[in-house]
Design a protein around this motif. Structure first.
Motif, PDB file in Angstrom:
ATOM      1  N   HIS A   9     -31.450  43.433   2.373  1.00  0.00           N
ATOM      2  CA  HIS A   9     -30.810  43.449   1.057  1.00  0.00           C
ATOM      3  C   HIS A   9     -31.822  43.068  -0.033  1.00  0.00           C
ATOM      4  CE1 HIS A   9     -27.692  43.174  -1.951  1.00  0.00           C
ATOM      5  NE2 HIS A   9     -28.047  41.927  -2.219  1.00  0.00           N
ATOM      6  N   GLN A  10     -32.611  42.034   0.238  1.00  0.00           N
ATOM      7  CA  GLN A  10     -33.632  41.621  -0.726  1.00  0.00           C
ATOM      8  C   GLN A  10     -34.665  42.723  -0.932  1.00  0.00           C
ATOM      9  OE1 GLN A  10     -35.442  37.756  -0.119  1.00  0.00           O
ATOM     10  NE2 GLN A  10     -33.535  36.948   0.738  1.00  0.00           N
ATOM     11  N   LEU A  11     -35.085  43.364   0.151  1.00  0.00           N
ATOM     12  CA  LEU A  11     -36.060  44.445   0.062  1.00  0.00           C
ATOM     13  C   LEU A  11     -35.503  45.611  -0.758  1.00  0.00           C
ATOM     14  CD1 LEU A  11     -38.811  45.558   0.806  1.00  0.00           C
ATOM     15  CD2 LEU A  11     -37.834  46.342   2.982  1.00  0.00           C
ATOM     16  N   PHE A  12     -34.238  45.925  -0.556  1.00  0.00           N
ATOM     17  CA  PHE A  12     -33.594  46.991  -1.331  1.00  0.00           C
ATOM     18  C   PHE A  12     -33.638  46.657  -2.822  1.00  0.00           C
ATOM     19  CE2 PHE A  12     -29.787  48.893  -3.291  1.00  0.00           C
ATOM     20  CZ  PHE A  12     -30.032  50.234  -3.018  1.00  0.00           C
ATOM     21  N   GLY A  13     -33.338  45.406  -3.184  1.00  0.00           N
ATOM     22  CA  GLY A  13     -33.386  44.981  -4.587  1.00  0.00           C
ATOM     23  C   GLY A  13     -34.785  45.070  -5.162  1.00  0.00           C
ATOM     24  N   ILE A  14     -35.783  44.707  -4.373  1.00  0.00           N
ATOM     25  CA  ILE A  14     -37.176  44.789  -4.829  1.00  0.00           C
ATOM     26  C   ILE A  14     -37.558  46.243  -5.090  1.00  0.00           C
ATOM     27  CG2 ILE A  14     -39.574  44.480  -4.081  1.00  0.00           C
ATOM     28  CD1 ILE A  14     -38.541  41.905  -2.602  1.00  0.00           C
ATOM     29  N   LYS A  15     -37.148  47.129  -4.198  1.00  0.00           N
ATOM     30  CA  LYS A  15     -37.439  48.559  -4.391  1.00  0.00           C
ATOM     31  C   LYS A  15     -36.743  49.087  -5.641  1.00  0.00           C
ATOM     32  CE  LYS A  15     -38.359  49.641   0.443  1.00  0.00           C
ATOM     33  NZ  LYS A  15     -37.906  50.377   1.644  1.00  0.00           N
ATOM     34  N   GLN A  16     -35.531  48.613  -5.925  1.00  0.00           N
ATOM     35  CA  GLN A  16     -34.834  49.018  -7.150  1.00  0.00           C
ATOM     36  C   GLN A  16     -35.589  48.527  -8.380  1.00  0.00           C
ATOM     37  OE1 GLN A  16     -30.801  47.507  -6.369  1.00  0.00           O
ATOM     38  NE2 GLN A  16     -30.105  49.631  -6.535  1.00  0.00           N
ATOM     39  N   ASP A  17     -36.077  47.287  -8.328  1.00  0.00           N
ATOM     40  CA  ASP A  17     -36.877  46.756  -9.438  1.00  0.00           C
ATOM     41  C   ASP A  17     -38.128  47.605  -9.647  1.00  0.00           C
ATOM     42  OD1 ASP A  17     -35.112  44.652  -9.928  1.00  0.00           O
ATOM     43  OD2 ASP A  17     -36.282  43.184  -8.785  1.00  0.00           O
ATOM     44  N   ALA A  18     -38.777  47.997  -8.557  1.00  0.00           N
ATOM     45  CA  ALA A  18     -39.984  48.821  -8.659  1.00  0.00           C
ATOM     46  C   ALA A  18     -39.657  50.174  -9.282  1.00  0.00           C
ATOM     47  CB  ALA A  18     -40.623  48.994  -7.284  1.00  0.00           C
ATOM     48  N   ASP A  19     -38.542  50.766  -8.905  1.00  0.00           N
ATOM     49  CA  ASP A  19     -38.129  52.046  -9.489  1.00  0.00           C
ATOM     50  C   ASP A  19     -37.842  51.898 -10.987  1.00  0.00           C
ATOM     51  OD1 ASP A  19     -38.373  53.345  -7.046  1.00  0.00           O
ATOM     52  OD2 ASP A  19     -36.217  53.265  -6.597  1.00  0.00           O
ATOM     53  N   ARG A  20     -37.135  50.829 -11.350  1.00  0.00           N
ATOM     54  CA  ARG A  20     -36.857  50.579 -12.776  1.00  0.00           C
ATOM     55  C   ARG A  20     -38.156  50.390 -13.547  1.00  0.00           C
ATOM     56  NH1 ARG A  20     -33.969  45.540 -12.556  1.00  0.00           N
ATOM     57  NH2 ARG A  20     -34.479  45.380 -14.743  1.00  0.00           N
ATOM     58  N   TYR A  21     -39.086  49.657 -12.961  1.00  0.00           N
ATOM     59  CA  TYR A  21     -40.380  49.414 -13.591  1.00  0.00           C
ATOM     60  C   TYR A  21     -41.081  50.748 -13.871  1.00  0.00           C
ATOM     61  CZ  TYR A  21     -44.982  47.256 -14.339  1.00  0.00           C
ATOM     62  OH  TYR A  21     -46.181  46.854 -14.868  1.00  0.00           O
ATOM     63  N   ARG A  22     -41.112  51.609 -12.861  1.00  0.00           N
ATOM     64  CA  ARG A  22     -41.776  52.917 -13.015  1.00  0.00           C
ATOM     65  C   ARG A  22     -41.081  53.779 -14.077  1.00  0.00           C
ATOM     66  NH1 ARG A  22     -41.901  52.185  -7.267  1.00  0.00           N
ATOM     67  NH2 ARG A  22     -44.008  51.624  -6.627  1.00  0.00           N
ATOM     68  N   GLN A  23     -39.758  53.710 -14.130  1.00  0.00           N
ATOM     69  CA  GLN A  23     -39.020  54.476 -15.136  1.00  0.00           C
ATOM     70  C   GLN A  23     -39.352  53.980 -16.539  1.00  0.00           C
ATOM     71  OE1 GLN A  23     -34.976  53.964 -13.854  1.00  0.00           O
ATOM     72  NE2 GLN A  23     -35.071  55.660 -12.411  1.00  0.00           N
ATOM     73  N   VAL A  24     -39.396  52.682 -16.716  1.00  0.00           N
ATOM     74  CA  VAL A  24     -39.716  52.114 -18.028  1.00  0.00           C
ATOM     75  C   VAL A  24     -41.160  52.447 -18.389  1.00  0.00           C
ATOM     76  CG1 VAL A  24     -39.958  49.978 -19.360  1.00  0.00           C
ATOM     77  CG2 VAL A  24     -37.954  50.327 -17.911  1.00  0.00           C
ATOM     78  N   GLU A  25     -42.052  52.385 -17.394  1.00  0.00           N
ATOM     79  CA  GLU A  25     -43.453  52.753 -17.634  1.00  0.00           C
ATOM     80  C   GLU A  25     -43.563  54.192 -18.137  1.00  0.00           C
ATOM     81  OE1 GLU A  25     -47.117  50.848 -15.112  1.00  0.00           O
ATOM     82  OE2 GLU A  25     -45.777  52.198 -14.057  1.00  0.00           O
ATOM     83  N   ALA A  26     -42.808  55.082 -17.526  1.00  0.00           N
ATOM     84  CA  ALA A  26     -42.809  56.486 -17.960  1.00  0.00           C
ATOM     85  C   ALA A  26     -42.265  56.602 -19.383  1.00  0.00           C
ATOM     86  CB  ALA A  26     -41.985  57.339 -16.997  1.00  0.00           C
TER      87      ALA A  26
END
Length: 91
Positions: A9-26
């Motif tokens: 569950h924690q790993l899933f949340g971290i991956k979601q944070d990484a995806d959000r980060y990449r979206q904001v970066e774009a």
């Protein structure tokens, strides 16, 4: 004892944070491109200021995601130390 479900569950949340980060970066890249275009064409100051405000908001959001993501990573490493993490954009 490590709770595998909690670690997943924690790993899933971290991956979601990484995806959000990449979206904001774009979004930041696109906003910066728009700001450069407006500056080059000597757009009205109010228009440039508006886009600068959007860029500032996006940078703040990126910083927040980075802080939250790193906190989640630190917690994950403390509780689930042996598990593999993907490459994270804020590290």
């Amino acid at each position: 004892m490590v709770n595998e479900t909690d670690c997943e569950h924690q790993l899933f949340g971290i991956k979601q944070d990484a995806d959000r980060y990449r979206q904001v970066e774009a979004g930041i890249a696109a906003t910066q491109k728009e700001l450069d275009r407006l500056t080059a064409m000597h757009a009205p100051a109010a228009e440039i200021a508006f886009v600068q405000g959007e860029l500032s908001d996006q940078l703040d959001q990126l910083e927040q995601i980075s802080r939250e993501g790193q906190a989640a990573v630190d917690e994950f490493r403390g509780e689930c130390g042996g598990h593999h993490l993907p490459v994270l954009p804020w590290e």
